[in-house]
Design a protein around this motif. Structure first.
Motif, PDB file in Angstrom:
ATOM      1  N   LYS A 524       0.972  -1.168  -0.105  1.00 17.03           N
ATOM      2  CA  LYS A 524       0.214   0.093  -0.150  1.00 17.03           C
ATOM      3  C   LYS A 524       0.848   1.161  -0.143  1.00 17.03           C
ATOM      4  CE  LYS A 524      -4.072  -2.363   2.291  1.00 17.03           C
ATOM      5  NZ  LYS A 524      -4.866  -2.194   3.392  1.00 17.03           N
ATOM      6  N   VAL A 525       1.824   1.118  -0.853  1.00 13.75           N
ATOM      7  CA  VAL A 525       2.797   2.359  -1.075  1.00 13.75           C
ATOM      8  C   VAL A 525       1.964   3.510  -1.565  1.00 13.75           C
ATOM      9  CG1 VAL A 525       4.917   3.214  -2.031  1.00 13.75           C
ATOM     10  CG2 VAL A 525       4.921   1.143  -0.968  1.00 13.75           C
ATOM     11  N   LYS A 526       2.001   4.992  -1.058  1.00 14.83           N
ATOM     12  CA  LYS A 526       1.339   5.719  -1.656  1.00 14.83           C
ATOM     13  C   LYS A 526       2.079   6.536  -3.131  1.00 14.83           C
ATOM     14  CE  LYS A 526      -1.243   7.351   2.387  1.00 14.83           C
ATOM     15  NZ  LYS A 526      -1.522   8.523   3.309  1.00 14.83           N
ATOM     16  N   PRO A 527       1.335   6.645  -4.194  1.00 12.71           N
ATOM     17  CA  PRO A 527       2.127   7.141  -5.186  1.00 12.71           C
ATOM     18  C   PRO A 527       2.314   8.704  -4.990  1.00 12.71           C
ATOM     19  CG  PRO A 527       0.137   6.035  -5.956  1.00 12.71           C
ATOM     20  CD  PRO A 527       0.061   6.258  -4.434  1.00 12.71           C
ATOM     21  N   VAL A 528       3.487   9.028  -5.641  1.00 15.16           N
ATOM     22  CA  VAL A 528       3.944  10.534  -5.493  1.00 15.16           C
ATOM     23  C   VAL A 528       3.046  11.631  -6.520  1.00 15.16           C
ATOM     24  CG1 VAL A 528       6.242   9.804  -5.179  1.00 15.16           C
ATOM     25  CG2 VAL A 528       5.907  10.448  -7.184  1.00 15.16           C
ATOM     26  N   ARG A 529       3.303  13.043  -6.266  1.00 15.93           N
ATOM     27  CA  ARG A 529       2.662  13.756  -7.088  1.00 15.93           C
ATOM     28  C   ARG A 529       3.725  13.840  -8.177  1.00 15.93           C
ATOM     29  NH1 ARG A 529       2.465  19.315  -4.413  1.00 15.93           N
ATOM     30  NH2 ARG A 529       2.130  19.865  -6.353  1.00 15.93           N
ATOM     31  N   VAL A 530       3.003  13.248  -9.376  1.00 15.37           N
ATOM     32  CA  VAL A 530       3.867  13.243 -10.676  1.00 15.37           C
ATOM     33  C   VAL A 530       3.883  14.731 -11.422  1.00 15.37           C
ATOM     34  CG1 VAL A 530       4.235  12.034 -12.881  1.00 15.37           C
ATOM     35  CG2 VAL A 530       3.120  10.864 -11.142  1.00 15.37           C
ATOM     36  N   VAL A 531       5.284  14.958 -11.681  1.00 12.96           N
ATOM     37  CA  VAL A 531       5.458  16.451 -12.240  1.00 12.96           C
ATOM     38  C   VAL A 531       6.233  16.195 -13.579  1.00 12.96           C
ATOM     39  CG1 VAL A 531       5.445  17.787 -10.146  1.00 12.96           C
ATOM     40  CG2 VAL A 531       7.555  16.798 -11.016  1.00 12.96           C
ATOM     41  N   PRO A 532       5.967  17.109 -14.565  1.00 13.54           N
ATOM     42  CA  PRO A 532       6.746  16.792 -15.883  1.00 13.54           C
ATOM     43  C   PRO A 532       8.204  16.222 -15.787  1.00 13.54           C
ATOM     44  CG  PRO A 532       5.105  18.509 -16.088  1.00 13.54           C
ATOM     45  CD  PRO A 532       5.359  18.113 -14.631  1.00 13.54           C
ATOM     46  N   GLY A 533       8.854  17.159 -14.765  1.00 15.03           N
ATOM     47  CA  GLY A 533      10.419  16.968 -14.741  1.00 15.03           C
ATOM     48  C   GLY A 533      10.864  15.387 -14.248  1.00 15.03           C
ATOM     49  N   GLN A 534      10.080  14.872 -13.654  1.00 17.55           N
ATOM     50  CA  GLN A 534      10.236  13.357 -13.356  1.00 17.55           C
ATOM     51  C   GLN A 534      10.474  12.435 -14.739  1.00 17.55           C
ATOM     52  OE1 GLN A 534       7.043  13.393 -10.544  1.00 17.55           O
ATOM     53  NE2 GLN A 534       8.435  13.308  -8.854  1.00 17.55           N
ATOM     54  N   LEU A 535       9.351  12.897 -15.424  1.00 16.92           N
ATOM     55  CA  LEU A 535       9.492  12.093 -16.657  1.00 16.92           C
ATOM     56  C   LEU A 535      10.462  12.479 -17.667  1.00 16.92           C
ATOM     57  CD1 LEU A 535       5.680  11.292 -17.322  1.00 16.92           C
ATOM     58  CD2 LEU A 535       7.167  10.156 -16.045  1.00 16.92           C
ATOM     59  N   GLU A 536      10.750  13.731 -17.473  1.00 15.61           N
ATOM     60  CA  GLU A 536      11.815  14.270 -18.519  1.00 15.61           C
ATOM     61  C   GLU A 536      13.191  13.956 -18.109  1.00 15.61           C
ATOM     62  OE1 GLU A 536       9.215  18.511 -19.558  1.00 15.61           O
ATOM     63  OE2 GLU A 536      10.715  18.357 -17.845  1.00 15.61           O
ATOM     64  N   ALA A 537      13.384  13.701 -16.769  1.00 17.00           N
ATOM     65  CA  ALA A 537      14.640  13.347 -16.310  1.00 17.00           C
ATOM     66  C   ALA A 537      14.726  11.695 -16.660  1.00 17.00           C
ATOM     67  CB  ALA A 537      14.699  13.359 -14.947  1.00 17.00           C
TER      68      ALA A 537
END
Length: 587
Positions: A524-537
């Motif tokens: 039951k790990v909670k997801p993080v707030r996904v932001v564009p920079g994470q996918l760009e990195a």
């Protein structure tokens, strides 16, 4: 065929799926002023059956827009989670309370039962707390488990209002046979000072259910620390206690050490930059030695601790089988003291648990008298009591500007700040990873990758994935300095992680998918707030030689699926997907 195998693997990982109960507009930078500007949002809320969570972070919402959204929420009886941080940028302070009142009243009308209320990074001051006062006292918050009010500028007045509201909520819910059991409380950078801390301590003691308390940078001295220590004794399930960058001195440290003797579940203690001093550190060492059986992290950095106390702490943690890190950086050990500490830790076969000592301040020239300093703090309390609620007129576009304005107000004639101005502090990796910002990353300096590697357990795939997402969250394509710092840090950390024979690339990717909300974890790990920079990195990472080629196809399979978790970052996802497809085509 390989494609079929990848598809089967992706299906297997996602077989439990992510529950479709959340509506998200996070990070979209929308300026929502009136009812017309939120017509689309209102329609989607109204049509969303079983809505449990609404993310509005990273937008700016006016009174009329909030009222329109509130009206749509009035029928959502299954609603549970308010992710409403950073949603009033540029608004007048006078706009925020009515906007919050509208949203809160709607949830009460709906018969919602909240579990999460996150209003962090809204510098709304005491008036903003008044805007959620009715909500906090209502039946909607009888089930509240997480309250996050980090960096809201509440001040002493706001802290008192908040404490009174939580107290009333607990009394009302107890009368109905189901008392409020708040588990997570986050209120760093709020200038609560002693009076605010005392008021909240009374509420904490009454509830007795807290598992995580984060109150760093609040200008709390030993009277407030002592009150919090007393309250913590009554929260038997406490796991994390973060009071970083307040001012304990020996009296506060000793009081906290005594309180910790009553607790068995504590895993993380962060008293860094709290001036615990040697006598306070020795008291904490005694407590650690006698109890705290599952302690994982102990941070007593920048506390004016000398060699004797540091060695006492080293011996205290030697039997802690769960310990992952002892942080004593920035103290007053001196060159010989640092060597003695390292040797002691190594002789006990726990040398790898000792954090960096690179910022040690050397042996003190003169021993400070703790009692004198504590007396000075006591004298200052009379001045503190004269300080009332901090009223502001307008929230600036930038939170940093807001804080600078408030600091200038404190320095005006006739107002005495309760804690003395401190010298510029060395970079804090823990603070950056917990609350990332471009400025914090840059302040870590040229050795930032090494500092992060020392802080993070790179043998743990989940911790490594979390660290990656924290660093990547501040990625700015348009800011070359930040971009370079992010990518250099990520490359350093991941290259070292993947170079370890025991590190499994598949586990890392699985953890990454869990944290991105694309698959559900059994834990039951909670997801993080996904932001564009994470996918760009991540697009950069998958091109590197250290990233396992066999994981590219798995990532591409998930990026190709429809996912509400990635809708707000669809542009970044498309770029990553194109890169992943290209890598497969060229393999």
């Amino acid at each position: 065929m390989a494609t079929d195998i990848v598809g089967q693997l992706a299906d297997s990982l996602a077989q439990t799926g992510v529950e479709e109960w959340e509506l998200s507009y996070k990070g979209q930078g929308r300026k929502l002023d009136n009812a017309q500007s939120v017509e689309e949002i209102v329609k989607e809320i109204e049509e969303f059956q079983g809505l449990q969570a609404l993310r509005l972070e990273g937008n700016t919402i006016g009174v009329e827009a909030a009222q329109a959204i509130a009206k749509a929420l009035q029928t959502k009886s299954q609603f549970k989670c308010c992710y409403w941080s950073d949603m009033f940028t540029g608004r007048l302070r006078s706009e925020i309370p009515p906007a919050l009142n509208s949203l809160g009243d709607a949830l009460v009308t709906a018969g919602a039962r909240l579990s999460v209320l996150d209003l962090s990074d809204n510098a709304f001051g005491p008036d903003g707390v008044k805007g959620i006062e009715r909500l906090l006292k209502s039946h909607a918050c009888h089930t509240l488990q997480e309250l996050k009010l980090n960096n809201c500028g509440m001040g002493i007045g706001g802290g008192k209002i908040l404490a009174a509201a939580l107290t009333e909520c607990h009394k009302k819910s107890s009368a109905l046979g189901a008392p409020l059991r708040l588990k997570v409380f986050i209120a760093g950078r709020n200038r609560l000072e002693n009076d605010g801390a005392r008021a909240l301590a009374q509420a904490f003691q009454l509830m007795g259910s807290l598992e995580e308390v984060h109150m760093p940078q609040n200008g709390i001295n030993h009277p407030g620390v002592t009150a919090l220590a007393t309250a913590m004794q009554h929260n038997a399930g406490l796991r994390v206690l973060n009071l970083n960058d307040n001012t304990f001195t020996k009296r506060g440290a000793i009081a906290m050490a005594q309180a910790l003797k009553h607790l068995r579940s504590v895993q993380v203690i962060n008293f860094g930059d709290c001036l615990v001093r040697s006598e306070g550190a020795i008291a904490i060492a005694e407590t650690v030695s006698e109890g705290l059986p599952i302690l994982k992290e102990l941070n007593l950095s920048f506390g004016e601790i000398t060699e004797e106390a540091a060695l006492a702490l080293a011996h205290a943690v030697k039997s802690k089988t769960h310990l992952e890190k002892l942080d004593l950086n920035g103290n007053a050990l001196g060159v010989e003291g640092c060597e003695a500490l390292k040797e002691a830790m190594q002789s006990m076969k726990i040398g790898d648990l000792l954090g960096s000592l690179s910022d040690d301040e050397g042996e003190p020239e003169v021993d400070d008298d703790d009692d004198d300093d504590d007396d000075e703090e006591t004298d200052e309390e009379g001045v503190e009591e004269e300080e009332e609620e901090e009223d502001g007129e307008e929230e600036d576009d930038d939170q940093e500007d807001e804080e600078e304005e408030e600091e200038e107000e404190d320095e005006s004639p006739g107002v005495k700040v309760s804690t003395p101005a401190s010298a510029p502090r060395p970079p804090d990796v823990s603070s950056f990873l917990s609350f990332p910002s471009p400025d914090k990353l840059l302040k870590l300096g040229a050795k930032r990758a090494l500092l992060i590697e020392e802080q993070v357990d790179l043998s743990d795939a989940m911790k490594t994935a979390r660290a990656f997402l924290s660093i990547a969250s501040v990625y700015k394509e348009e800011n070359q300095e930040v971009k370079t710092a992010v990518l250099d840090s990520i490359d350093g950390v991941l290259r070292k992680a993947f170079s370890s024979p025991s590190f499994q690339g598949y586990d890392f990717v699985s953890c990454l998918l869990v944290l991105l909300g694309l698959i559900k974890s059994e834990d039951k790990v909670k997801p993080v707030r996904v932001v564009p920079g994470q996918l760009e990195a991540l697009e950069h990472v998958v091109r590197q030689d250290y990233f396992p080629r066999e994981s590219v196809a798995v990532l591409e399979a998930f990026m190709s699926r429809n996912s509400k978790a990635l809708e707000p970052v669809d542009g970044a996802r498309s770029g990553l997907q194109t890169t992943l497809q290209g890598l497969q085509g060229g393999s």
